[in-house]
Design a protein around this motif. Structure first.
Motif, PDB file in Angstrom:
ATOM      1  N   VAL A 110       0.890  -1.223   0.143  1.00 56.09           N
ATOM      2  CA  VAL A 110       0.043  -0.009  -0.067  1.00 56.09           C
ATOM      3  C   VAL A 110       0.786   1.332   0.164  1.00 56.09           C
ATOM      4  CG1 VAL A 110      -1.676   1.296   1.336  1.00 56.09           C
ATOM      5  CG2 VAL A 110      -2.016  -1.171   0.977  1.00 56.09           C
ATOM      6  N   GLN A 111       1.987   1.342   0.884  1.00 61.21           N
ATOM      7  CA  GLN A 111       2.972   2.468   0.820  1.00 61.21           C
ATOM      8  C   GLN A 111       3.775   2.620  -0.496  1.00 61.21           C
ATOM      9  OE1 GLN A 111       2.257   4.617   3.337  1.00 61.21           O
ATOM     10  NE2 GLN A 111       0.823   3.188   4.211  1.00 61.21           N
ATOM     11  N   ASN A 112       4.112   1.345  -0.777  1.00 63.20           N
ATOM     12  CA  ASN A 112       5.359   1.547  -1.736  1.00 63.20           C
ATOM     13  C   ASN A 112       4.688   1.403  -3.468  1.00 63.20           C
ATOM     14  OD1 ASN A 112       7.420   1.982  -0.185  1.00 63.20           O
ATOM     15  ND2 ASN A 112       7.024  -0.320   0.565  1.00 63.20           N
ATOM     16  N   GLN A 113       3.711   0.650  -3.437  1.00 66.76           N
ATOM     17  CA  GLN A 113       3.064   0.393  -4.924  1.00 66.76           C
ATOM     18  C   GLN A 113       1.748   0.062  -4.669  1.00 66.76           C
ATOM     19  OE1 GLN A 113       4.340  -3.208  -7.022  1.00 66.76           O
ATOM     20  NE2 GLN A 113       3.953  -2.454  -8.900  1.00 66.76           N
ATOM     21  N   PRO A 114       0.761   1.684  -4.617  1.00 69.89           N
ATOM     22  CA  PRO A 114      -0.470   1.540  -4.333  1.00 69.89           C
ATOM     23  C   PRO A 114      -1.226   0.772  -5.473  1.00 69.89           C
ATOM     24  CG  PRO A 114       0.242   3.690  -4.305  1.00 69.89           C
ATOM     25  CD  PRO A 114       1.533   2.943  -4.122  1.00 69.89           C
ATOM     26  N   SER A 115      -0.749   1.315  -6.721  1.00 62.67           N
ATOM     27  CA  SER A 115      -1.430   1.016  -7.842  1.00 62.67           C
ATOM     28  C   SER A 115      -1.436  -0.631  -8.091  1.00 62.67           C
ATOM     29  CB  SER A 115      -0.738   1.344  -9.195  1.00 62.67           C
ATOM     30  OG  SER A 115       0.657   0.769  -9.226  1.00 62.67           O
ATOM     31  N   LEU A 127      -7.265  -0.004  -5.534  1.00 61.11           N
ATOM     32  CA  LEU A 127      -7.181   1.343  -5.158  1.00 61.11           C
ATOM     33  C   LEU A 127      -7.196   2.227  -6.418  1.00 61.11           C
ATOM     34  CD1 LEU A 127      -6.905   3.505  -3.037  1.00 61.11           C
ATOM     35  CD2 LEU A 127      -4.316   3.269  -3.273  1.00 61.11           C
ATOM     36  N   ARG A 128      -6.843   1.446  -7.754  1.00 60.27           N
ATOM     37  CA  ARG A 128      -6.775   2.005  -8.939  1.00 60.27           C
ATOM     38  C   ARG A 128      -8.177   2.307  -9.519  1.00 60.27           C
ATOM     39  NH1 ARG A 128      -4.604  -3.022  -9.246  1.00 60.27           N
ATOM     40  NH2 ARG A 128      -6.055  -4.519 -10.499  1.00 60.27           N
ATOM     41  N   ASP A 129      -9.155   1.089  -8.940  1.00 55.13           N
ATOM     42  CA  ASP A 129     -10.684   1.403  -9.114  1.00 55.13           C
ATOM     43  C   ASP A 129     -11.181   2.564  -8.220  1.00 55.13           C
ATOM     44  OD1 ASP A 129     -10.429  -0.594 -11.154  1.00 55.13           O
ATOM     45  OD2 ASP A 129     -11.051  -2.193  -9.704  1.00 55.13           O
ATOM     46  N   THR A 130     -10.702   2.775  -7.163  1.00 54.88           N
ATOM     47  CA  THR A 130     -11.200   3.893  -6.444  1.00 54.88           C
ATOM     48  C   THR A 130     -10.895   5.452  -7.148  1.00 54.88           C
ATOM     49  OG1 THR A 130     -10.620   2.621  -4.344  1.00 54.88           O
ATOM     50  CG2 THR A 130     -10.875   4.973  -4.237  1.00 54.88           C
ATOM     51  N   GLN A 131      -9.614   5.340  -7.735  1.00 61.19           N
ATOM     52  CA  GLN A 131      -9.394   6.660  -8.458  1.00 61.19           C
ATOM     53  C   GLN A 131     -10.156   6.661  -9.658  1.00 61.19           C
ATOM     54  OE1 GLN A 131      -5.500   6.696 -10.485  1.00 61.19           O
ATOM     55  NE2 GLN A 131      -5.039   8.596  -9.872  1.00 61.19           N
ATOM     56  N   ALA A 132     -10.512   5.546 -10.391  1.00 65.81           N
ATOM     57  CA  ALA A 132     -11.252   5.610 -11.631  1.00 65.81           C
ATOM     58  C   ALA A 132     -12.516   6.213 -11.514  1.00 65.81           C
ATOM     59  CB  ALA A 132     -11.147   4.242 -12.248  1.00 65.81           C
ATOM     60  N   ARG A 133     -13.485   5.514 -10.443  1.00 68.37           N
ATOM     61  CA  ARG A 133     -14.677   6.082 -10.116  1.00 68.37           C
ATOM     62  C   ARG A 133     -14.734   7.444  -9.643  1.00 68.37           C
ATOM     63  NH1 ARG A 133     -15.521   5.329  -4.369  1.00 68.37           N
ATOM     64  NH2 ARG A 133     -14.456   3.503  -3.406  1.00 68.37           N
ATOM     65  N   GLY A 134     -13.870   8.034  -8.854  1.00 66.78           N
ATOM     66  CA  GLY A 134     -13.782   9.044  -8.166  1.00 66.78           C
ATOM     67  C   GLY A 134     -13.371  10.269  -9.402  1.00 66.78           C
ATOM     68  N   HIS A 171       1.324   9.437 -11.561  1.00 64.35           N
ATOM     69  CA  HIS A 171       1.090   7.855 -11.242  1.00 64.35           C
ATOM     70  C   HIS A 171       0.561   7.764 -10.044  1.00 64.35           C
ATOM     71  CE1 HIS A 171       1.752   3.733 -11.425  1.00 64.35           C
ATOM     72  NE2 HIS A 171       1.860   3.853 -12.583  1.00 64.35           N
ATOM     73  N   LEU A 172      -0.167   6.891  -9.863  1.00 70.77           N
ATOM     74  CA  LEU A 172      -1.073   6.448  -8.588  1.00 70.77           C
ATOM     75  C   LEU A 172       0.081   6.065  -7.617  1.00 70.77           C
ATOM     76  CD1 LEU A 172      -3.605   6.299  -7.093  1.00 70.77           C
ATOM     77  CD2 LEU A 172      -3.813   4.044  -7.957  1.00 70.77           C
ATOM     78  N   ASP A 173       1.161   5.499  -7.926  1.00 66.76           N
ATOM     79  CA  ASP A 173       2.144   5.120  -6.779  1.00 66.76           C
ATOM     80  C   ASP A 173       2.857   6.343  -6.330  1.00 66.76           C
ATOM     81  OD1 ASP A 173       1.651   2.535  -7.791  1.00 66.76           O
ATOM     82  OD2 ASP A 173       3.268   2.295  -8.761  1.00 66.76           O
ATOM     83  N   LEU A 174       2.580   7.542  -6.593  1.00 69.05           N
ATOM     84  CA  LEU A 174       3.166   8.523  -6.000  1.00 69.05           C
ATOM     85  C   LEU A 174       1.931   9.603  -5.288  1.00 69.05           C
ATOM     86  CD1 LEU A 174       5.174  10.185  -9.024  1.00 69.05           C
ATOM     87  CD2 LEU A 174       5.909   8.512  -7.255  1.00 69.05           C
ATOM     88  N   TYR A 175       0.887   9.099  -5.214  1.00 65.60           N
ATOM     89  CA  TYR A 175      -0.287   9.668  -4.640  1.00 65.60           C
ATOM     90  C   TYR A 175       0.055   9.907  -3.044  1.00 65.60           C
ATOM     91  CZ  TYR A 175      -3.362   6.472  -1.850  1.00 65.60           C
ATOM     92  OH  TYR A 175      -3.780   5.567  -1.060  1.00 65.60           O
ATOM     93  N   HIS A 176       0.987   9.198  -2.320  1.00 64.08           N
ATOM     94  CA  HIS A 176       1.086   9.347  -0.868  1.00 64.08           C
ATOM     95  C   HIS A 176       1.953  10.677  -0.662  1.00 64.08           C
ATOM     96  CE1 HIS A 176      -0.207   5.857   0.562  1.00 64.08           C
ATOM     97  NE2 HIS A 176       0.347   4.990  -0.171  1.00 64.08           N
ATOM     98  N   ARG A 177       2.554  11.009  -1.874  1.00 66.20           N
ATOM     99  CA  ARG A 177       3.013  12.635  -1.558  1.00 66.20           C
ATOM    100  C   ARG A 177       2.092  13.574  -1.526  1.00 66.20           C
ATOM    101  NH1 ARG A 177       8.617  12.033  -5.747  1.00 66.20           N
ATOM    102  NH2 ARG A 177       8.724   9.652  -5.337  1.00 66.20           N
ATOM    103  N   ILE A 178       0.795  13.549  -1.465  1.00 67.93           N
ATOM    104  CA  ILE A 178       0.032  14.448  -1.400  1.00 67.93           C
ATOM    105  C   ILE A 178      -0.732  14.478  -0.034  1.00 67.93           C
ATOM    106  CG2 ILE A 178      -2.359  15.348  -2.239  1.00 67.93           C
ATOM    107  CD1 ILE A 178      -1.445  13.872  -5.041  1.00 67.93           C
TER     108      ILE A 178
END
Length: 270
Positions: A110-115, A127-134, A171-178
């Protein structure tokens, strides 16, 4: 441009301790109600075409506090519910203590490769499906409300961060930076060329830049100045620098909104 104000819900009694997910019946605590009232007062003068909320109690209560301060007759006084901006479905992780989940091998993924993450159990979601629906929900509301609309979305930390990552081209793998703190305000303009993230995790900045701009006065018919060089060029994209290189001039220079600060809100703090 369609302007979207993204507001995370306020604090609950277990925010940062339990992974709530879609657990029903968990509303704002006293701190969260205070946060919701504060952001509602900040945005009271900003015209909104709609207030759209996740169906979960903590978001609905935050959105209702904002809607309650809308002017009489404004459509946004009624909160619309959209399940697509509901929390990520954490499956078997739902309701568990974060301190326990941090020892699960999946936590590192989850922390290193959330996609790559699909949360465990029959109700678990990628989590990629969470992003897609949002993102799809935001785009569809933009199309429904039109290019001149400003509207508000009240959702959850992970959902808002994935929408912001999409707008930034991350990329979704970087979203923890937000970072998205409780009851923070994030603003995205969706234009023809690209989304522009104009405000991020703002927890108390001035919002006068979100108010409608006065229209320029029209000259009377037949009063054109014969020496005029002709029509003014089209306005530049507010996020586009003109001239290039060091010292490039931006149409929005000096007027950019502030960004809030606060502790990191990584997956599982909602």
């Amino acid at each position: 441009m369609t302007t979207v104000l993204l507001v995370r819900h306020g604090l609950t009694a277990v925010t940062g301790k339990i992974l709530l997910g879609w657990t029903p019946g968990v509303g704002l605590d006293e701190r969260g109600r205070g946060q919701a009232d504060a952001v509602a007062r900040r945005l009271a003068d900003v015209p909104l075409a709609a207030v759209v909320s996740s169906p979960l109690d903590r978001c609905r209560q935050t959105a209702e506090a904002i809607a309650a301060r809308r002017p009489a007759g404004e459509r946004a006084a009624d909160v619309a519910i959209d399940e697509r901006i509901g929390e990520c479905r954490y499956g078997d992780w739902t309701g568990q203590e974060l301190a326990v989940l941090a020892k699960d091998p999946l936590w590192a993924v989850v922390q290193n490769q959330p996609s790559a993450v699909v949360f465990p159990g029959p109700e678990g979601e990628a989590l990629r499906d969470t992003q897609a629906r949002g993102v799809n929900a935001v785009r569809e509301w933009n199309a429904r409300l039109g290019p001149d609309a400003t509207w508000l979305l009240c959702s959850h930390g992970d959902v808002i961060r994935t929408v912001v990552a999409d707008a930034l081209g991350l990329h979704l793998d970087l979203y923890h930076r937000i970072t998205i703190d409780p009851c923070s305000l994030t603003v995205i303009h969706y234009g023809e060329r690209r989304p522009l993230v104009r405000r991020l995790n703002d927890v108390g900045g001035d919002v006068s830049d979100l108010l409608p701009k006065p229209k320029p006065a029209q000259a009377p018919a037949g009063a054109e100045d014969p020496s005029s060089p002709g029509p003014a060029p089209a306005a530049a994209d507010p996020g586009e620098a003109v001239g290039g290189g060091a010292g490039a001039w931006s149409p929005s220079a000096g007027t950019g909104p502030s960004a809030g600060t606060g502790p990191s809100a990584s997956t599982g703090t909602d």
